[in-house]
Write an enzyme that holds these catalytic residues in place. Structure first.
Site, PDB file in Angstrom:
ATOM      1  N   ARG A1217     102.230  63.277  50.622  1.00 19.58           N
ATOM      2  CA  ARG A1217     101.577  63.993  49.530  1.00 19.58           C
ATOM      3  C   ARG A1217     102.460  65.165  49.135  1.00 19.58           C
ATOM      4  O   ARG A1217     103.053  65.833  49.988  1.00 19.58           O
ATOM      5  CB  ARG A1217     100.190  64.513  49.941  1.00 19.58           C
ATOM      6  CG  ARG A1217      99.134  63.430  50.113  1.00 19.58           C
ATOM      7  CD  ARG A1217      98.802  62.738  48.795  1.00 19.58           C
ATOM      8  NE  ARG A1217      97.730  61.770  48.945  1.00 19.58           N
ATOM      9  CZ  ARG A1217      97.895  60.496  49.266  1.00 19.58           C
ATOM     10  NH1 ARG A1217      99.116  60.038  49.493  1.00 19.58           N
ATOM     11  NH2 ARG A1217      96.859  59.678  49.358  1.00 19.58           N
ATOM     12  N   GLU A1246     100.626  65.067  39.236  1.00 16.58           N
ATOM     13  CA  GLU A1246     100.926  63.689  38.853  1.00 16.58           C
ATOM     14  C   GLU A1246     100.038  63.282  37.683  1.00 16.58           C
ATOM     15  O   GLU A1246      98.856  63.613  37.684  1.00 16.58           O
ATOM     16  CB  GLU A1246     100.702  62.743  40.048  1.00 16.58           C
ATOM     17  CG  GLU A1246     101.619  63.010  41.218  1.00 16.58           C
ATOM     18  CD  GLU A1246     101.386  62.057  42.390  1.00 16.58           C
ATOM     19  OE1 GLU A1246     100.614  61.091  42.217  1.00 16.58           O
ATOM     20  OE2 GLU A1246     101.968  62.276  43.464  1.00 16.58           O
ATOM     21  N   HIS A1265     104.859  57.624  42.515  1.00 14.64           N
ATOM     22  CA  HIS A1265     103.804  57.395  43.509  1.00 14.64           C
ATOM     23  C   HIS A1265     103.497  55.900  43.626  1.00 14.64           C
ATOM     24  O   HIS A1265     102.368  55.446  43.424  1.00 14.64           O
ATOM     25  CB  HIS A1265     102.542  58.166  43.149  1.00 14.64           C
ATOM     26  CG  HIS A1265     101.674  58.428  44.361  1.00 14.64           C
ATOM     27  ND1 HIS A1265     100.791  59.472  44.433  1.00 14.64           N
ATOM     28  CD2 HIS A1265     101.563  57.783  45.552  1.00 14.64           C
ATOM     29  CE1 HIS A1265     100.164  59.458  45.605  1.00 14.64           C
ATOM     30  NE2 HIS A1265     100.618  58.429  46.291  1.00 14.64           N
TER      31      HIS A1265
END
Length: 1340
Positions: A1217, A1246, A1265
């Protein structure tokens, strides 16, 4: 030994002053590589560098290097023109630079600037300036063209070629590809962007001979483009050869081509083309030919409550007769709307109302019905009467009449009939009426003079009209002339600029008002940026409210080809403090988004129906009707609520009159033409629909003059397929609509409210009263005998006329249709729902002469084994996904379809090929309905009113002193409470694959599903988006559901998240407030695979090498990858993923050390790792990989103190993360390059912002991601999400997530609800609320 970084360019710059050329050459080469770091320092020596470029003391290569260096310095200084000039002088050095790593932005900027300069030089009309184009610039651009063609980027090359006037490139590309679609692309580009009118015509004339001859064998996919091209040019000499060449061998295609031209062609173009056709070939194209109008008449006859269906008026003559003065004018003119297109019978229908041979009637009030009838005659023959008998009749009546009301009607009718006909005699007749200086007649003459000369840009006519407008004192005349001037310059673009400038500079606001419409019509449909900017400026700066309102409204006429852009542009205007600006915003949305059902527009308009200003509410009601025309409850969630709102406002006599007026018009638009017409400002081929644009401009003038609202019917386009064979007969056949029937179905018929019978109580009557009543009865009976009538109508109060609704008139058949219901191919659209619910089919078969809405065209297909096939493609558009934040999903048994954003044109005539001509054909037989018995009733003005029942001789010319009554009730009354479907939102579906990786057809409960492919972080915006939804599907932690957000989502009952847990959801708050949260399992090793993909890609520089090779970098093997064997991997966090990562590292021969705040030596040893301190791990590791769980305790666990002690050759990897690492500290070490690089899959924010520093670093490998993203994982995610929704709707929620540690794992490794807690949870209430809802499938 550590390599020291260079801190200054001073030493290298000093070499430039050395006398030895070799030193200078070396310095120039060295400086070129360090310009990005030291450009500011180098710029102080720019004069010296420029002199070296011009010096003969150094070699040519060195001079090129000096030019390249100067170009780069000017690039960093922002002097792009200078950068381009020196780049052109750099020769081979610049070519080499195009392949250098790290120079991509510089090269792209210089190339873009080169293209811009080339376009600017080529666009100059002066030929001598064109000859001065630098040969080096020409060489660069030719190289760009060559690369585009070699790489197959044909559309990019065509775009540059169009802007630079290089039509030879287009011909070269077509010669290479032989692809007509590229010619269509070039045509659309030049028509739909801001090219000048003269250059547009030049391009179209160039493209026309390149198009291949249409043939039936290929179904002619480019015939739509060819039609649009010829309609735009409006040159009969160009269309004639194509038509005549088709007739001998391709007769059916010639018919189709002729019908398509008629649909979009101007009157003068069609008439000239008809006259030039060889003998015997003109009738197929004749706008007034019997078959064309028979087809259109049949199509209109198929529409309920459409043309020729005047049952409502005949049955409510008593209410109609109450009209007086201009209300009578409007009521009579309405007959023209009802019978629009019924050319052959127009005079007969209106005969009783028209002025008789002896001239105008002298009876008081009769002139209004006569003037209205003349106007109605024009509407019936709109755009098709130029040069015909109707035009002659209207001209003669105009010249003979003396009353201004009759002149007004005749002038309006003449203008509509002669629209675009350029008839000089008609123009002169109107001008003579104008010169009488009558305000009423002069206003109509002003509008009509512009209509007759529509699109001519006739300077003489414009000067005459403008001069008179400046001299007269009548505001009505000035307004008519101002809008008439706008019509004259329709579609003329830059030719209108001088007139626009002159009008907008006028002191008179009415003339500025005309200037606004002139600007809008001159650039209609072009989306011209300059015109839009000018209108927006006027909308916020003009001193006149009328002008500001018109400026906002006029945006619709510029942008109607891009309806999705309009809500974004007018949103702020819709919130203006000025109510006139807000009103203009409503009409702009309504006109531009008409028939689209665009939810963005509806979301702006719905709150405006509650505005504090009456005329803003009026505009909102009207606009909603336009937007929702031909929408169903399945395709638009706002349809039922809007209908209910209309019914409420219209029936409430305490409502504001303007709001009731707007609601009545809005409901009329929703049900326009019996719901068989749409409002469309462009044709199916993409060309402008001139009649519709003119009609909407005139409709907007209802603000000043209500009768002009009738002109909205000019924008009504029938929607349906009329299939004709080679004999122009209508055969029986079927085709397929590949969409759920409910998407495009007629709304279910509703019944009018039943009147409750009230029990009457006996009333005491005085004896004197009884005697008076008895005398009255005897007197009435005597009068009946004297009149010798069989019966006497029951008397009613004048102020309360009982209106008969359409429902009462149509009986059990619902919609009114003049086609006999026994017709073999007529299928009743609306049937009573059966008690047993069945799964809706994903397609349906439709017969010939069925309604097909614009959005439905993309789903129409003709079966390959069908007997009849169309001679050309049915539609130029196909269904395509809607890019952006929101995709409207059409759920059809598991199949995802996306609606098209383009809504062009209505229905049309299709010529069909009979594939089995030897078989006997079956044709549709039309039995016209028998007209009701009528009589001609003589009235005092000498006219006869047709359609009055013999027992009720009420006519339209009643006593002027009679009181006016309320308008009739709405045609439909909604009496049932509409039950809405359960709304579901799928969030953050970036790849738009939610429907691909799961079988959503297992959802037996019908749902309304919206798919969002973007992420919103602002809470207010999230609330606005998600408030309506009961179920939300969340993708991991892309959208955060905090307690404050959940508290504001009052309808939310269930969150279906992907993955076994979600740190972005406040599960505790959800539990406390009755919101169920379910998760899913996972499948495969997606994250582990991505960890090693990122490690290997980063340490071996795979993305950088790939970019170098593809950029044609001449250098080979420019970097040194790190070998993993014998190196040290530092693992931060030794959970499941950390342990698996360590095992793979061992396979590469790596030493693995691990650390986490709670890691013990025993756990480390069990995983095959060495326990290390945090400091030692970062000091000694060659690769550091993060695998620790994100929590408040681990936020910024990794900071500058850790990153600064890493080896200069080490790499940092984060797939866990983003917030675990202090992002600013990581950016700092990467920018200073104190570590070798990083591989990142996760970030603080994001999606990663476009301007984020990470995107500009050359030592970072970034992925969006993707750690958990794989096809196998998505199958588990979405498959189990569907299961969770099914179970939730069944009252048995599964895989429930909890905030405590009471979650247990079952045999399938999924999280479930603790059964011991079930009784204490609020699920029972949730279950009740869902079960009680009546649901059905709906499309968002």
């Amino acid at each position: 030994m550590v390599v020291r970084t260079q801190s200054s360019a001073a030493g290298v710059l000093a070499l430039l002053s050395e006398p030895e050329p070799a030193f200078k050459q070396h310095a120039l080469k060295a400086l070129n590589s360090i310009v990005p770091q030291f450009w500011a320092e180098i710029s102080e020596h720019i004069a010296l560098i420029e002199s070296l470029h011009e010096s003969d003391e150094i070699s040519a290569d060195a001079r090129d290097s000096a030019a390249l260096l100067a170009s780069k310095v000017y690039y960093f200084l922002g002097e792009y023109d200078e950068a381009l000039s020196f780049a052109l002088g750099a020769g081979s050095a610049f070519q080499t630079e195009t392949h250098a790593y790290g120079s991509e932005e510089y090269v792209e900027t210089v190339v873009s600037k080169a293209i811009d300069r080339y376009i600017q030089l080529r666009s100059d009309a002066s030929s001598d300036k064109q000859s001065k184009i630098d040969p080096r610039l020409q060489h660069v651009v030719e190289g760009i063209f060559s690369r585009c063609i070699a790489d197959g980027e044909y559309k990019q090359a065509i775009g540059i070629a169009l802007e630079s006037r290089r039509l030879d490139i287009i011909a070269q590309i077509y010669k290479l590809t032989r692809e007509p679609s590229l010619l269509s692309y070039a045509m659309e580009a030049v028509l739909d962007t801001g090219f000048s009118l003269s250059y547009r015509d030049q391009v179209l004339n160039f493209l026309l001979p390149l198009f291949p001859q249409p043939t039936m064998r290929t179904r002619s996919p480019h015939i739509h483009a060819l039609t649009r091209l010829l309609v735009t040019l409006s040159n009969p000499s160009l269309a004639l050869p194509i038509l005549t060449s088709l007739v001998p061998k391709e007769t059916l295609l010639a018919y189709q081509f002729a019908f398509d031209l008629v649909e979009g062609g101007a009157q003068d173009f069609l008439e000239a083309l008809r006259k030039e056709l060889p003998e015997g070939q003109g009738e197929a194209l004749e706008p007034r030919s019997s078959i064309y109008h028979t087809a259109l008449t049949l199509q209109n006859a198929f529409m309920h409550a459409g043309t020729t269906s005047d049952i409502f008026l005949r049955e409510n003559l008593e209410w109609l007769g109450m009209a007086s003065n201009w209300s009578k004018f409007s009521a009579t003119a309405a007959l023209g709307v009802i019978h629009k297109g019924y050319f052959q019978e127009g005079m007969a229908i209106l005969g009783p109302y028209l002025p008789q041979a002896g001239g105008e009637s002298q009876m008081l009030g009769a002139s209004y019905s006569e003037g209205g009838a003349l106007y109605a005659l024009g509407l019936i023959n709109a755009s098709c009467g130029s040069g015909g008998s109707v035009e002659t009749y209207l001209r003669d009546t105009l010249k003979a009449s003396q009353g201004e009301v009759v002149q007004h009607g005749a002038a309006l009718g003449l203008g509509v009939v002669s629209m675009g006909g350029k008839n000089a005699d008609a123009y002169d007749d109107l001008k003579q009426t104008l010169f009488t200086d009558s305000a009423v007649a002069g206003e109509a003459a002003g509008y009509s003079m512009g209509l007759v000369m529509l699109g001519t840009a006739n300077a003489t006519c414009a000067d005459e009209m403008l001069t008179y407008a400046r001299e007269t004192q009548h505001e009505k005349i000035i307004r008519g002339l101002a809008v008439g001037l706008a019509f004259i310059y329709y579609g003329r673009q830059e030719e209108a600029n001088e007139t626009i400038k002159s009008l907008l500079a006028e002191k008179d606001p009415i003339l500025r008002y005309g200037g606004v419409y002139t600007l809008a019509l001159a650039y209609a449909g072009t989306s011209n940026n300059d015109a839009i900017r000018q209108l927006l400026h006027i909308a916020v700066s003009d001193t006149s409210d009328d002008v500001r309102r018109a400026a906002v409204t006029s945006l619709a006429f510029l942008l109607f080809k891009n309806p999705s852009q309009v809500p974004r542009i007018v949103q702020l205007l819709s919130e203006s403090y000025n109510p006139h600006v807000r009103c203009g915003a409503t009409l702009a949305l309504g006109i531009a988004c008409a028939g689209t059902g665009l939810q963005d527009a509806i979301e702006i308009l719905e709150p405006m129906t509650k505005d504090s200003v009456d005329f803003v509410r009026q505009g909102a009601f009207i606009a909603l009707g336009m937007v929702l025309v031909q929408q169903s409850e399945a395709s638009s969630p706002s349809m039922s609520s809007t209908r209910a709102l209309y019914a409420k406002v219209i029936s409430d006599k305490h409502e504001d009159p303007m709001a009731r007026f707007g609601a009545a018009i809005g409901q009329g638009f929703i049900d326009a033409g019996g719901r068989n017409v749409t409002i469309s400002l462009q044709s199916r081929a993409g060309s402008r629909n001139t009649s519709a644009i003119v009609g909407m401009v005139l409709f907007c003038q209802f603000w000043y003059w209500y009768p002009l609202a009738h002109c909205a019917c000019l924008a009504f386009e029938p929607t349906g397929i009329i299939g004709l064979n080679g004999d122009l007969k209508a055969p029986v056949f079927e085709y397929v609509s590949n969409a759920r029937p409910s998407l495009f179905a007629y709304p279910s018929p509703t019944k009018p409210p039943k009147k409750e019978t009230v029990a009457k109580v006996a009333t005491a009557v005085l004896s004197t009263t009884a005697r008076v009543k008895a005398r009255e009865k005897r007197k009435a009976a005597a009068e009946v005998d004297a009149m010798e009538t069989d019966e006497k109508p029951e008397s009613k109060k004048e102020s309360d006329v009982d209106m008969k609704s359409d429902e009462a008139l149509s009986g059990k058949h619902g919609d009114v249709s003049p086609i006999n219901e026994s017709m073999s191919t007529f299928v009743e659209e609306s049937k009573a729902s059966t008690s047993t619910k069945r799964k809706e089919p994903t397609s349906e078969r439709l017969p010939n002469f069925s309604r097909v809405t614009p959005a439905q065209w993309a789903h129409i297909a003709f079966p390959r084994d069908g007997r009849y096939q169309p001679v050309r493609a049915v539609s130029a558009n196909t269904a395509s996904s809607v890019k952006g934040g929101k995709a409207a999903a059409v759920l059809t048994g598991g199949l995802l379809e996306l609606t098209s954003e383009r809504y062009a044109g209505g229905g049309g005539i299709l010529i069909m090929v009979d594939e089995r001509p030897d078989e006997e054909a079956e044709f549709i037989s039309f039995d016209p309905p028998a007209p009701p018995p009528v009589v001609e009733v003589e009235v005092p003005n000498g006219n006869a009113i047709v359609g009055a029942p013999s027992h009720n001789p009420i006519n339209i010319a009643l006593d002027e002193s009679s009181p006016e009554v309320d308008p009739p009730d709405s045609f439909e009354e909604t009496t049932m409470a509409l039950k809405l479907p359960i709304k579901v939102a799928i969030l953050d579906d970036y790849q738009e694959v939610a429907f691909t990786y799961a079988d959503w057809s297992s959802l037996k409960n019908p749902l309304a599903i919206d798919v969002f492919s973007d992420t919103i972080s602002d809470e207010d915006s999230l609330v606005k988006r998600l408030l309506p939804y009961t179920i939300i599907c969340a993708m991991r932690e892309r959208t955060k559901f905090t307690a404050s957000l959940l508290a504001r989502l009052g309808n939310l009952k269930f969150i279906a998240t992907t993955g076994p847990w979600n740190a972005g959801i406040d599960v505790a708050y959800a539990e406390q407030n009755g919101i169920v949260v379910s998760g899913t399992g996972a499948q495969g090793n997606s994250t582990l695979e991505h960890i090693w993909a990122l490690i290997l890609g980063t340490v071996r520089y795979v993305p950088m090498d790939d970019a170098d090779v593809k950029a044609r970098n001449s250098r080979w093997q420019t970097r040194m990858p790190m070998g993993l064997a014998g190196r040290t991997l530092g693992v931060v966090g030794l959970g499941r993923l950390g342990s698996q990562t360590a095992q793979i590292a061992k396979a590469f021969g790596m030493r693995v050390v691990a650390w986490s705040p709670n890691l013990t030596s025993a756990r480390a040893e069990a995983a095959g790792c060495e326990l290390s301190s945090k400091k030692e791990l970062f000091q000694n590791s060659d690769v550091v990989s993060i695998h620790i769980v994100s929590s408040p305790r681990t936020r910024h666990l990794i900071s500058a103190a850790d990153l600064s002690i890493m080896k200069p050759s080490a790499f940092f990897i984060n797939t866990s993360r983003g917030p675990i690492v202090n992002e600013d500290d990581l950016i700092d070490v990467l920018q200073r390059k104190t570590i070798a690089g990083a591989g990142l899959d996760v970030f603080d924010t994001e999606p990663l912002p476009l301007e984020h520093p990470f995107r500009n670093l050359d030592n970072v490998v970034l992925t969006p991601h993707m750690g958990y993203v794989s096809d196998s994982n998505y199958e588990a995610f979405w498959g189990q999400t569907v299961e969770n929704i099914v179970n939730f709707l069944d009252g048995k929620p599964s895989r429930i997530l909890k905030s405590s540690l009471q979650n247990v794992s079952n045999e399938n490794n999924i999280f479930i609800w603790n059964a011991n807690d079930l009784s204490s949870r609020p699920w029972s209430h949730v279950q009740w609320s869902i079960v009680e809802q009546t649901t059905r499938i709906r499309v968002a």
